[in-house]
Design an enzyme around this catalytic site. Structure first.
Site, PDB file in Angstrom:
ATOM      1  N   GLU A  80      17.982  -5.537  22.395  1.00 30.17           N
ATOM      2  CA  GLU A  80      19.187  -6.058  22.617  1.00 30.17           C
ATOM      3  C   GLU A  80      19.892  -4.642  23.333  1.00 30.17           C
ATOM      4  O   GLU A  80      20.820  -4.231  23.061  1.00 30.17           O
ATOM      5  CB  GLU A  80      20.062  -6.333  21.478  1.00 30.17           C
ATOM      6  CG  GLU A  80      21.245  -7.311  22.055  1.00 30.17           C
ATOM      7  CD  GLU A  80      21.714  -7.897  21.144  1.00 30.17           C
ATOM      8  OE1 GLU A  80      22.914  -8.347  21.454  1.00 30.17           O
ATOM      9  OE2 GLU A  80      21.461  -7.874  19.877  1.00 30.17           O
ATOM     10  N   TYR A  89      12.109  -9.081  21.480  1.00 27.63           N
ATOM     11  CA  TYR A  89      13.462  -9.635  20.932  1.00 27.63           C
ATOM     12  C   TYR A  89      13.402 -11.133  21.082  1.00 27.63           C
ATOM     13  O   TYR A  89      13.580 -11.829  22.250  1.00 27.63           O
ATOM     14  CB  TYR A  89      14.449  -8.867  21.913  1.00 27.63           C
ATOM     15  CG  TYR A  89      16.051  -9.306  21.764  1.00 27.63           C
ATOM     16  CD1 TYR A  89      16.525  -9.665  20.234  1.00 27.63           C
ATOM     17  CD2 TYR A  89      16.656  -9.838  22.553  1.00 27.63           C
ATOM     18  CE1 TYR A  89      17.649 -10.268  20.090  1.00 27.63           C
ATOM     19  CE2 TYR A  89      18.345 -10.063  22.289  1.00 27.63           C
ATOM     20  CZ  TYR A  89      18.556 -10.239  21.264  1.00 27.63           C
ATOM     21  OH  TYR A  89      19.846 -10.909  20.700  1.00 27.63           O
ATOM     22  N   ASP A  98      13.348  -7.347  16.743  1.00 24.45           N
ATOM     23  CA  ASP A  98      14.054  -8.340  16.222  1.00 24.45           C
ATOM     24  C   ASP A  98      13.343  -9.726  16.442  1.00 24.45           C
ATOM     25  O   ASP A  98      13.463 -10.399  17.361  1.00 24.45           O
ATOM     26  CB  ASP A  98      15.450  -8.360  16.794  1.00 24.45           C
ATOM     27  CG  ASP A  98      16.607  -9.505  16.289  1.00 24.45           C
ATOM     28  OD1 ASP A  98      15.974 -10.331  15.462  1.00 24.45           O
ATOM     29  OD2 ASP A  98      17.594  -9.419  16.605  1.00 24.45           O
ATOM     30  N   ASN A 129      14.193 -12.471  14.826  1.00 25.37           N
ATOM     31  CA  ASN A 129      15.293 -13.449  14.280  1.00 25.37           C
ATOM     32  C   ASN A 129      14.697 -14.580  13.538  1.00 25.37           C
ATOM     33  O   ASN A 129      14.967 -15.698  13.840  1.00 25.37           O
ATOM     34  CB  ASN A 129      15.696 -14.252  15.715  1.00 25.37           C
ATOM     35  CG  ASN A 129      16.864 -13.649  16.140  1.00 25.37           C
ATOM     36  OD1 ASN A 129      17.875 -13.364  15.305  1.00 25.37           O
ATOM     37  ND2 ASN A 129      17.090 -13.334  17.492  1.00 25.37           N
ATOM     38  N   ASP A 150      24.885  -4.295  14.345  1.00 21.80           N
ATOM     39  CA  ASP A 150      24.532  -5.008  13.067  1.00 21.80           C
ATOM     40  C   ASP A 150      23.180  -5.013  12.422  1.00 21.80           C
ATOM     41  O   ASP A 150      22.968  -6.119  11.581  1.00 21.80           O
ATOM     42  CB  ASP A 150      25.054  -6.332  13.422  1.00 21.80           C
ATOM     43  CG  ASP A 150      24.358  -7.074  14.841  1.00 21.80           C
ATOM     44  OD1 ASP A 150      23.791  -6.288  15.691  1.00 21.80           O
ATOM     45  OD2 ASP A 150      24.597  -8.249  14.981  1.00 21.80           O
TER      46      ASP A 150
END
Length: 376
Positions: free
Chosen positions: A91, A193, A233, A235, A353
């Protein structure tokens, strides 16, 4: 994973940071990332090259530019302390080079207007100062300020090849800059990502994630000829132990919508469908979740890499969605795998975050098919 946070501030609303002046070589950090999509190691450096990297860091920065503007000194201190050989960033949210209507170059940061030139200068200045000046950088960027990845590799660890798609071709970048694949002597490193699963059955939601998982499975099966380190990440929270409040996440809804397929219900990243597909990728690809291998019990303080907004119903709700996944052939080399953030107040998250996650391997490596020494 940013859907529960305030909209990102406009990049123009900031005080210019105090950074080291840009010398004549300030853009070399970016320039080093713009070699051909398939990057061969320089033969002249082979004799001086150290062993393959053993210390790795992954972090979803939630806008690298904002982290440089607002959180850089703290992150610099962390990087200097851990001293990783490789840093994988997700990101990035820097737009790819190319003027409006022209083809984009995902390996270069946009700089065709005053605002983008200033942003690029801020980034290149930050990365031309210690400790980041000791790294070569590869970018894989989206056409807009969305998604994107970056890979920092210490200059003493020259990859044999760097590509930007799951099929490994030099000419293709994964959509939205979601993939960087670096091949070293003894393993491949994949920085991804993964797209968010979403809440509804729509073109940019469930089907996109199903397609991604299918391609990931194909990739790990095809890449089995060399050990893999897969980070980023991803997810997805694989098991109930990987979220702070399993019942909350399993029952989560957006605007009361309930997907027709029960396996798609719940928090994106914690639906049964995603978790089962991820488990299948690990099993079929003979891969190991490095953190869970070393940590069998739930850690409510430091066991999660993503944390919800400290204000609202997601306060204190956390997930582990950032990983180091390694081939079973490498599992005996794992020294540590740690998450470096803690608590619901996001200590160690450096403005994102997500918190950084690290992996450290021992240097000992013996290929499975190596000939054993003969004894007399």
């Amino acid at each position: 994973m940013k859907r529960f946070f305030q909209p990102i501030q406009k990049d123009g609303s900031f005080k210019k940071p105090t950074l080291a002046p840009a010398g004549k070589d300030a853009d070399k950090t970016t320039a080093s990332s713009t070699e051909s999509n398939s990057v061969d190691a320089d033969e002249n450096h082979k004799d001086n090259r150290k062993k393959d990297p053993t210390k790795f860091l992954t972090w979803n920065a939630n806008s690298l530019l904002l982290r440089i503007k607002n959180n850089w000194p703290e992150f610099i201190k962390f990087v200097e302390t851990f001293d990783p050989d490789v840093i994988a960033i997700q990101e990035v949210r820097m737009a790819a080079a190319g003027s409006k209507g022209a083809p984009k170059n995902p390996r270069e940061i946009k700089d065709d207007n005053n605002a983008s030139r200033e942003e690029k200068l801020i980034v290149t200045r930050a990365l031309s100062s210690p400790p980041f000046k000791n790294y070569d950088v590869w970018w894989s960027l989206s056409d807009s300020k969305y998604a994107g990845t970056a890979l920092f590799v210490k200059k003493c660890f020259q990859p044999k090849k760097v590509s930007f798609s799951l099929d490994g071709t030099g000419s293709k970048h994964e959509q939205d800059g979601r993939v960087i694949l670096a091949e070293f002597e003894t393993f491949r490193l994949l920085n991804t990502y993964a797209p968010n699963n979403g809440w509804k059955e729509e073109e940019s939601s469930f089907p996109r994630r199903r397609k991604w998982d299918k391609r990931m499975l194909e990739f790990v099966l095809q890449a089995s000829n060399k050990p893999l380190i897969w980070c980023g990440d991803l997810n997805v929270s694989h098991e109930e132990i990987d979220v702070s409040h399993p019942e909350f996440f399993a029952a989560a809804k957006q605007n009361g919508y309930v997907p027709p397929n029960k396996e798609d219900c719940g928090q994106p990243g914690f639906t049964l469908a995603e978790r089962r597909r991820f488990g299948g990728i690990l099993k079929e690809g003979k891969l190991v979740d490095a953190y869970r291998l070393l940590n069998e019990d739930k850690d409510m303080e430091c066991g999660f890499s993503w944390s919800g907004n400290p204000i609202g119903k997601y306060r204190g709700k956390r997930m582990r969605i950032d990983y180091f996944v390694v081939s079973e052939l490498l599992k005996d080399r794992i020294i540590s795998c740690k998450m470096h953030g803690q608590g619901i107040e996001l200590k160690g998250f450096y403005g994102s975050d997500h918190c950084p996650v690290s992996l450290e391997l021992s240097e000992n490596y013996v290929p499975a098919d190596a000939e054993q020494p003969q004894t007399s």
